[in-house]
Design an enzyme around this catalytic site. Structure first.
Site, short mmCIF file in Angstrom:
data_model
loop_
_atom_site.label_atom_id
_atom_site.label_comp_id
_atom_site.label_asym_id
_atom_site.label_seq_id
_atom_site.Cartn_x
_atom_site.Cartn_y
_atom_site.Cartn_z
N GLU A 34 -12.87 -14.46 -57.38
CA GLU A 34 -12.60 -15.83 -56.95
C GLU A 34 -12.96 -16.78 -58.10
OE1 GLU A 34 -11.11 -17.52 -54.32
OE2 GLU A 34 -11.50 -19.11 -55.77
N GLY A 39 -13.04 -18.73 -49.80
CA GLY A 39 -12.32 -19.12 -48.58
C GLY A 39 -10.99 -19.78 -48.88
N GLY A 40 -10.79 -20.25 -50.12
CA GLY A 40 -9.50 -20.78 -50.54
C GLY A 40 -9.11 -22.09 -49.89
N THR A 41 -7.80 -22.30 -49.83
CA THR A 41 -7.24 -23.60 -49.42
C THR A 41 -7.60 -23.96 -47.98
OG1 THR A 41 -5.35 -23.08 -50.83
CG2 THR A 41 -5.08 -24.90 -49.28
N CYS A 42 -7.36 -23.04 -47.05
CA CYS A 42 -7.52 -23.36 -45.63
C CYS A 42 -8.90 -23.92 -45.35
CB CYS A 42 -7.27 -22.11 -44.79
SG CYS A 42 -7.50 -22.37 -43.04
N HIS A 441 -1.85 -25.61 -12.57
CA HIS A 441 -1.67 -27.06 -12.44
C HIS A 441 -3.02 -27.75 -12.59
CE1 HIS A 441 -0.32 -30.94 -11.04
NE2 HIS A 441 -1.39 -30.98 -10.24
C1 LIG Z 1 -3.49 -30.16 -46.46
C2 LIG Z 1 -3.16 -28.80 -45.94
C3 LIG Z 1 -3.27 -28.54 -44.60
C4 LIG Z 1 -2.96 -27.28 -44.11
N1 LIG Z 1 -3.06 -27.07 -42.78
C5 LIG Z 1 -2.72 -25.86 -42.26
C6 LIG Z 1 -2.83 -25.62 -40.87
O1 LIG Z 1 -3.21 -26.49 -40.10
N2 LIG Z 1 -2.50 -24.39 -40.41
C7 LIG Z 1 -2.09 -23.39 -41.26
O2 LIG Z 1 -1.81 -22.29 -40.79
N3 LIG Z 1 -1.98 -23.59 -42.59
C8 LIG Z 1 -2.29 -24.81 -43.11
N4 LIG Z 1 -2.21 -25.00 -44.46
C9 LIG Z 1 -1.79 -23.88 -45.33
C10 LIG Z 1 -2.97 -22.90 -45.55
O3 LIG Z 1 -4.06 -23.60 -46.09
C11 LIG Z 1 -2.58 -21.74 -46.45
O4 LIG Z 1 -1.37 -21.21 -46.01
C12 LIG Z 1 -3.68 -20.69 -46.37
O5 LIG Z 1 -4.84 -21.18 -46.98
C13 LIG Z 1 -3.30 -19.33 -46.94
O6 LIG Z 1 -3.52 -19.28 -48.27
P1 LIG Z 1 -3.68 -17.94 -49.10
O7 LIG Z 1 -4.43 -16.90 -48.36
O8 LIG Z 1 -2.35 -17.58 -49.59
O9 LIG Z 1 -4.53 -18.41 -50.35
P2 LIG Z 1 -5.53 -19.62 -50.56
O10 LIG Z 1 -6.24 -19.98 -49.31
O11 LIG Z 1 -4.80 -20.71 -51.25
O12 LIG Z 1 -6.60 -18.96 -51.53
C14 LIG Z 1 -6.27 -18.50 -52.80
C15 LIG Z 1 -7.57 -18.31 -53.56
O13 LIG Z 1 -7.30 -17.67 -54.79
C16 LIG Z 1 -8.08 -18.25 -55.81
N5 LIG Z 1 -7.40 -18.00 -57.08
C17 LIG Z 1 -6.19 -18.48 -57.47
N6 LIG Z 1 -5.87 -18.00 -58.68
C18 LIG Z 1 -6.89 -17.21 -59.06
C19 LIG Z 1 -7.16 -16.44 -60.23
N7 LIG Z 1 -6.27 -16.35 -61.22
N8 LIG Z 1 -8.32 -15.78 -60.31
C20 LIG Z 1 -9.22 -15.82 -59.29
N9 LIG Z 1 -9.03 -16.53 -58.17
C21 LIG Z 1 -7.87 -17.21 -58.05
C22 LIG Z 1 -8.12 -19.72 -55.43
O14 LIG Z 1 -9.24 -20.37 -56.02
C23 LIG Z 1 -8.25 -19.63 -53.91
O15 LIG Z 1 -9.59 -19.60 -53.50
C24 LIG Z 1 -2.54 -26.25 -44.99
C25 LIG Z 1 -2.45 -26.50 -46.37
C26 LIG Z 1 -2.75 -27.76 -46.84
C27 LIG Z 1 -2.63 -28.00 -48.32
#
Ligand SMILES: Cc1cc2nc3c(=O)[nH]c(=O)nc-3n(C[C@H](O)[C@H](O)[C@H](O)COP(=O)(O)OP(=O)(O)OC[C@H]3O[C@@H](n4cnc5c(N)ncnc54)[C@H](O)[C@@H]3O)c2cc1C
Length: 476
Positions: A34, A39-42, A441
């Site tokens: 990482e 935990g990434g984007t979500c 209901h």
């Molecule tokens: C504002 C917003 C609201 C959202 N709301 C919703 C929602 O309500 N419901 C829903 O289902 N989805 C929602 N989403 C979408 C959801 O967040 C993503 O689909 C979800 O996080 C899945 O992502 P993922 O598992 O592909 O990777 P991500 O969660 O994006 O994680 C990828 C990880 O990889 C790491 N990484 C990247 N490149 C490298 C590298 N070269 N080396 C090491 N680490 C790396 C990053 O730092 C990150 O931690 C939302 C997105 C946004 C932007």
């Protein structure tokens, strides 16, 4: 020196950590990498923080409407954005720390912190270290797309990530992009007290939805005082001594919008550009997503891609399902596939939109005989009782097989109620299963059987019944 593992996972989004746990539990030696936030984007900049903020915005909205419910609030309703942010930070932090601790305490799992890049199809570099494995799983997600619009370099702008640092109410927030991310932020900041203008280059909001859904959402947002500029392409930005000017290429209305803050919400791009994929010879599609087959294998044997970076889904639940598919194939001798998945998602404006399967428009275009049912939320007791009669629900079924093809519930509880429809779709059961079910209901779900009892042939005439939805919006 290179350390050898059985599996390397790049990224700790919604697939990687779960896969690490399954592989490690099966006795494999796993490395997970990482580069930034566990935990990434979500967890950090997507679902969790935005839905937490949507909840704060809903509280403000309800407080302002309190008198409608016979509740008196002495004085003005105001929003303390520092406390909104603190609440959001606390919830996100709990998730982030939870993922980090879980991985770091996991038996058979080594955590690497840093940016991972392929050096070959079996070798990955993280900082000064190199690691190798015969199985590599890419779960790198995506980030906000920042388009090359002239003048952008002269103005400060926000994305979904930097919005997380906002601890004040912007005076006038300009949102470029009228789709999911832009609408959620737009409505919440309007409810926090900002003036909000949303600029969308297309003729309507969230264009992948049906026109009646777009129209009802437009009425909901305009009804709350959000300015919408449709058919307006942003072609430049300028800095007017602190104020931001967005120049528009548009047919009607002024060709510049000025505001104090700018949010770019024009789409996402995959984090595949700085991963050394060329050295691993992993193929991308023309949009830059990693090309995968139905079981998420890339063109290189031993490398898989999961989550947003493979372009097969853009949601937390689709990324998690990618984990399930890969784990089932590798560990359970269960040939699960992406094509088993039925499209389903929510739009978390308030009231929310729950969506499954095909849109009415898609059914119409593929020409199969279909039936459609509709019901405005004004005719849903639960919605009326809750003081939220905006929106409508609709469902489309195949006239021959009687299977449900798609549905939309825009209205209070729509994100939850849609699941009874989704589950019957997964069961491949006829719609009559729900029609004959006795729902509780008063709920939003109880009107789904009623709607299914009033199906009409899907004709061009049925399509123009959207004003029902509009009428319900005006009542709010
Ligand atoms: C504002 C917003 C609201 C959202 N709301 C919703 C929602 O309500 N419901 C829903 O289902 N989805 C929602 N989403 C979408 C959801 O967040 C993503 O689909 C979800 O996080 C899945 O992502 P993922 O598992 O592909 O990777 P991500 O969660 O994006 O994680 C990828 C990880 O990889 C790491 N990484 C990247 N490149 C490298 C590298 N070269 N080396 C090491 N680490 C790396 C990053 O730092 C990150 O931690 C939302 C997105 C946004 C932007």
């Amino acid at each position: 020196m290179t350390t050898r593992f059985d599996a390397i996972i790049i990224g700790t989004g919604q697939a990687g950590p779960f896969l690490a746990e399954r592989l490690a539990a099966a006795g494999q030696k796993v490395a997970i990498v990482e580069r930034k936030l566990f935990g990434g984007t979500c967890v950090n900049t997507g679902c969790t923080p935005t839905k937490t903020m949507v909840a704060s915005a809903h509280a403000a909205y309800m407080a302002r409407k309190a008198a409608d419910f016979g509740v008196t609030i002495a004085g003005d309703v105001s929003v303390d954005m520092r406390r909104v942010k603190a609440r959001k930070d606390a919830i996100s932090e709990t998730h982030k720390v939870g993922v980090e601790k879980w991985l770091k305490q996991m038996e058979n799992c080594a955590v690497y912190e840093g940016h991972a890049r392929f050096e070959s199809s079996r070798l990955v570099r993280v900082g000064s270290e190199t690691i190798t494995a015969d199985q590599i799983f890419i779960n790198v997600g995506g980030r906000a797309l920042v388009p090359p619009i002239p003048g952008l370099e002269h103005v400060p702008y926000l994305t979904n990530s930097s919005m997380m640092d906002i601890d004040f109410v912007p005076e006038h927030l300009i949102v470029v992009g009228g789709s999911y991310v832009g609408l959620e932020f737009g409505q919440m900041f309007r409810r926090f007290g900002s003036k909000v203008t949303i600029i969308e280059k297309g003729p309507r909001l969230i264009q992948r939805e049906d026109e009646d859904v777009s129209a009802a959402i437009q009425e909901i947002l305009e009804g709350e005082g959000i300015q919408l500029r449709l058919n307006a392409e942003c072609i430049g930005f300028s800095n007017h001594g602190g104020e931001i000017g967005a120049q528009l290429n548009c047919a009607g209305g002024p060709n510049e919008v000025t505001g104090t803050h700018l949010l770019l919400a024009v789409g996402r791009r995959p984090n595949t550009d700085d991963l050394g994929l060329d050295k691993a010879r992993v193929e991308l599609d023309k949009r830059g997503y990693i090309a995968v087959d139905d079981q998420l294998r890339t063109n290189v044997p031993g490398i898989w891609a999961l989550g947003d970076c493979n372009g097969r889904g853009a949601f937390t639940h689709t990324s998690f399902n990618d984990f399930e598919i890969v784990a089932a194939n590798l560990l359970d001798n269960d040939p699960r596939r992406v094509s088993d998945r039925i499209p389903a998602y929510g739009l978390y404006i308030d009231p929310p939109l729950g969506r499954v399967g095909l849109t009415e428009d898609e059914v119409r275009k593929n020409g199969r005989p279909a039936l459609v049912g509709r019901r405005p939320m004004t005719k849903v007791s639960r919605a009326v009782e809750k003081g939220e009669p905006r929106g409508f629900m609709k469902i489309v079924v195949d006239a021959n097989t009687r299977e449900i093809l798609g549905a939309a519930i825009l209205g209070v509880g729509g994100d939850e109620a849609i699941h009874s429809i989704l589950d019957v779709m997964y069961a491949k059961a006829p719609y009559t299963v729900i029609q004959r079910a006795v729902h509780i209901h008063p709920t939003v779900s109880e009107l789904i059987p009623t709607m299914l009892g009033e199906l009409q042939p899907l004709t061009d005439r049925a399509r123009v019944r959207a004003p029902e939805a509009a009428a319900s919006v005006q009542l709010a």
